[in-house]
Design a protein around this motif. Structure first.
Motif, PDB file in Angstrom:
ATOM      1  N   THR A   1       0.822  -1.224   0.000  1.00  0.00           N
ATOM      2  CA  THR A   1       0.000   0.000   0.000  1.00  0.00           C
ATOM      3  C   THR A   1       0.850   1.266   0.000  1.00  0.00           C
ATOM      4  OG1 THR A   1      -1.748  -1.165   1.213  1.00  0.00           O
ATOM      5  CG2 THR A   1      -1.831   1.236   1.189  1.00  0.00           C
ATOM      6  N   LYS A   2       1.858   1.320   0.864  1.00  0.00           N
ATOM      7  CA  LYS A   2       2.672   2.533   0.965  1.00  0.00           C
ATOM      8  C   LYS A   2       3.451   2.795  -0.322  1.00  0.00           C
ATOM      9  CE  LYS A   2       6.691   0.285   3.176  1.00  0.00           C
ATOM     10  NZ  LYS A   2       7.620   0.329   4.335  1.00  0.00           N
ATOM     11  N   ASP A   3       3.856   1.708  -1.013  1.00  0.00           N
ATOM     12  CA  ASP A   3       4.584   1.872  -2.275  1.00  0.00           C
ATOM     13  C   ASP A   3       3.661   2.382  -3.377  1.00  0.00           C
ATOM     14  OD1 ASP A   3       6.976   0.955  -1.160  1.00  0.00           O
ATOM     15  OD2 ASP A   3       6.467  -1.136  -1.572  1.00  0.00           O
ATOM     16  N   ALA A   4       2.422   1.890  -3.383  1.00  0.00           N
ATOM     17  CA  ALA A   4       1.450   2.349  -4.380  1.00  0.00           C
ATOM     18  C   ALA A   4       1.106   3.820  -4.161  1.00  0.00           C
ATOM     19  CB  ALA A   4       0.187   1.498  -4.299  1.00  0.00           C
ATOM     20  N   ILE A   5       0.958   4.212  -2.885  1.00  0.00           N
ATOM     21  CA  ILE A   5       0.667   5.616  -2.558  1.00  0.00           C
ATOM     22  C   ILE A   5       1.850   6.503  -2.954  1.00  0.00           C
ATOM     23  CG2 ILE A   5       0.274   7.242  -0.667  1.00  0.00           C
ATOM     24  CD1 ILE A   5      -1.303   5.034   0.758  1.00  0.00           C
ATOM     25  N   HIS A   6       3.055   6.019  -2.683  1.00  0.00           N
ATOM     26  CA  HIS A   6       4.256   6.777  -3.041  1.00  0.00           C
ATOM     27  C   HIS A   6       4.341   6.963  -4.557  1.00  0.00           C
ATOM     28  CE1 HIS A   6       8.303   8.361  -2.803  1.00  0.00           C
ATOM     29  NE2 HIS A   6       8.754   7.408  -3.607  1.00  0.00           N
ATOM     30  N   GLN A   7       3.960   5.931  -5.296  1.00  0.00           N
ATOM     31  CA  GLN A   7       3.964   6.001  -6.760  1.00  0.00           C
ATOM     32  C   GLN A   7       3.000   7.080  -7.256  1.00  0.00           C
ATOM     33  OE1 GLN A   7       2.470   2.755  -9.615  1.00  0.00           O
ATOM     34  NE2 GLN A   7       4.599   2.140  -9.297  1.00  0.00           N
ATOM     35  N   LEU A   8       1.822   7.163  -6.632  1.00  0.00           N
ATOM     36  CA  LEU A   8       0.849   8.190  -7.006  1.00  0.00           C
ATOM     37  C   LEU A   8       1.354   9.583  -6.633  1.00  0.00           C
ATOM     38  CD1 LEU A   8      -2.675   6.710  -6.138  1.00  0.00           C
ATOM     39  CD2 LEU A   8      -1.545   6.855  -8.344  1.00  0.00           C
ATOM     40  N   GLN A   9       2.049   9.678  -5.501  1.00  0.00           N
ATOM     41  CA  GLN A   9       2.608  10.971  -5.092  1.00  0.00           C
ATOM     42  C   GLN A   9       3.643  11.461  -6.107  1.00  0.00           C
ATOM     43  OE1 GLN A   9       3.993   9.929  -1.146  1.00  0.00           O
ATOM     44  NE2 GLN A   9       2.204  10.860  -0.162  1.00  0.00           N
TER      45      GLN A   9
END
Length: 291
Positions: free
Chosen positions: A59-67
């Protein structure tokens, strides 16, 4: 409100002598508005979930990708789901009522069977809108950001490959839509009957939200692997059309042959589904009473 026999047939407060066409149109309109409200609220969450389904990210990696994509790209790709989901839910609720009435008046089969068939037929008809899911997948995948910037361009790129390319990933959609519709309409009534009796509009709204949220979360989890396979199939442009089983086995091997890895992102999907289907069911039933 909910059918006591299990399957929901709309609001019980409707006047049975009202015009059939007007009543039918009401279900389509309420489904459309419910979907619009839901997409506007939950799209960013869906985008995080999509990245997890496609790449197996945490989850945190996917959110970071969107950021890293930036705020300008946060709602990139919203038009296809907005067009697809509003139309799909309008068809889901409207066709379910229409098919139920049609089968009930032309067959002597038990109501459970006719309403189950109506749910399957409605779900199968929804699959006509697969091109919108196809384009949404491409627009949400960062690997295609340099190929097109909007929905029109994505449709234009796919047109070169022929009509069949628009329907890549159709099989998992069909395997998902029919059964999930049967369970949704079949369990909506019994679940609501288990909740405390509603005595006001606000408590009806809360009960409808809880009912829709619980069902959405359950069905979202149950059919999550279908959506994983669908995302992988639809992320491809051109080339060989691989079967559902071939793609599933490939993902299975990539994720170390562990079932838990097929459900990566399912926890976020669970929370999103509670919110999403809670909004859909509550909005649909609320509007059904107003119209």
């Amino acid at each position: 409100m909910m059918g006591s026999g299990g399957f929901s047939s709309g609001s019980s407060e409707e006047d049975p002598s009202s015009d059939v066409t007007a009543t039918s149109s009401k279900h389509y309109l309420c489904g459309y508005c419910a979907a619009f409200t839901n997409i506007a609220v939950t799209f960013p969450i869906q985008k995080v979930l999509f990245r997890q389904q496609l790449y197996g990210l945490k989850t945190k990696d996917a959110i970071h990708q969107l950021q890293k994509d930036g705020i300008r790209n946060l709602y990139r790709g919203i038009l296809p789901p907005l067009m697809q989901k509003t139309t799909t839910l309008a068809l889901m609720f409207g066709l379910y009522e229409d098919f139920s009435s049609l089968l009930h008046s032309h067959t002597t089969a038990p109501e459970l069977l006719t309403r189950s068939m109506a749910a399957v037929l409605a779900g199968t008809t929804e699959a006509v809108l697969t091109p919108f899911e196809r384009v949404q997948t491409l627009l949400q995948d960062y690997k295609h950001h340099d190929k097109f910037t909007n929905t029109y361009q994505a449709f234009k790129v796919l047109r070169v490959y022929g009509m069949r390319e628009y329907y890549r990933g159709l099989v998992p959609i069909l395997l998902r839509n029919g059964p999930s519709n049967v369970l949704f309409f079949g369990l909506r009534g019994p679940i609501k009957q288990c909740l405390p009796e509603a005595t006001s509009y606000s408590t009806h709204l809360v009960n409808d939200f809880i009912c829709g949220g619980l069902l959405g979360a359950m069905l979202g989890f149950l059919f999550f692997p279908m959506n994983v396979v669908k995302a992988r199939m639809q992320a491809q442009i051109g080339g060989e059309f691989q079967s559902f089983s071939t793609v599933f086995v490939k993902i299975w091997l990539e994720r170390d042959r562990k079932l838990i890895n097929l459900f990566r992102g399912a926890h976020l999907n669970y929370h999103r589904s509670v919110l999403s289907w809670g909004i859909i069911n509550a909005t649909y039933e609320f509007l059904l009473k107003l119209l």
